[in-house]
Design a protein around this motif. Sequence first.
Motif: not given
Length: 315
Positions: A280-298
């Motif tokens: 979601s664009k409106s939901k502020r991501q948690t630190l662990i969510a940011d880490q997971f998104l980076n994991h998915v994209q790499t």
Amino acid sequence: MQSRLHAHIGTIRQLEILLAVHDKGGINEAAKALFLTQPTVSIQMKKLADAVGEPIYRLSNRKLVFTDVGLEMVKTAVEVLDSFARLDMSLGNLRECKTGTLRIAVVTTSKYFIPHLLGPFCEQFPEIDIQLNVGNREQTIERLKQGIDDFYVFSHPPIDADFNSIELLQNPLVAIAHQDHPLAKQPHVSLTQLCQAPFLIRETGSGTRHAIEGFFKEHDVTPNVKMTIESNEAIKHCVMAKLGISILSAHTLTYGGQHGLVRLPVSALPINAKWFFVWSKSKRQTLIADQFLNHVQTNGKQLLEDELQRNGIDT
């Protein structure tokens, strides 16, 4: 004047109970999940309803349905509890231990490969908790609209929701039959032959059905639908029982096992669908969510592609 509603709504525990009742679909199910008694959960829900002066839910055909007031409370409860989760993860990050909870909701077919995305990430961050919700497309879209989870996986994301997405994987849809089916013995199968055989299809609203209906419409043919079934596994067992043929994601065969099933050599197939990773664009991501998104994209996307290729699925 500053609102004093928060002074009446109650404790964080009541908000946790509210979310459990919403996610589990009932008082008894929520009580079991929270290791509480049914009366305890009922009392806390009544206190919340009394606090806002409106019903939170109603019963329709013996099914619990949340009111608009209840859904608004659920949305706020998610935001409040996420704030505490972010604080917990921030403190954990400062202690260099990356604790917290990652919430992911996926449509049913993607359950076969998502664990292969989560495994390496959990090895890197062993202290985190994972909440994985598996539902049909409509249920997962509803969770996206309410902002309940950090990430979502769809084969056909909704067009009316405010979200970011990246393409995750190919999702080839293939025709399957029992190995003893007459069509399985032919070197080539036409769309006409495919449509003449008894056909088993997913329920209305599923991403697989959405893709199949678009495929048949594009080729101006109509399948001989004999059964509508709400589960890929149930369709596979019905095909194994020689009740008909079907079109399913190749992932359901690779990870779920084939058990006497074969892919039919239909020249117009596979249907070249895709998997999308959504947030979601409106939901502020948690630190662990940011880490997971980076994991998915790499690393994550490449790991999945390698795993699927080892299992014979073209990515």
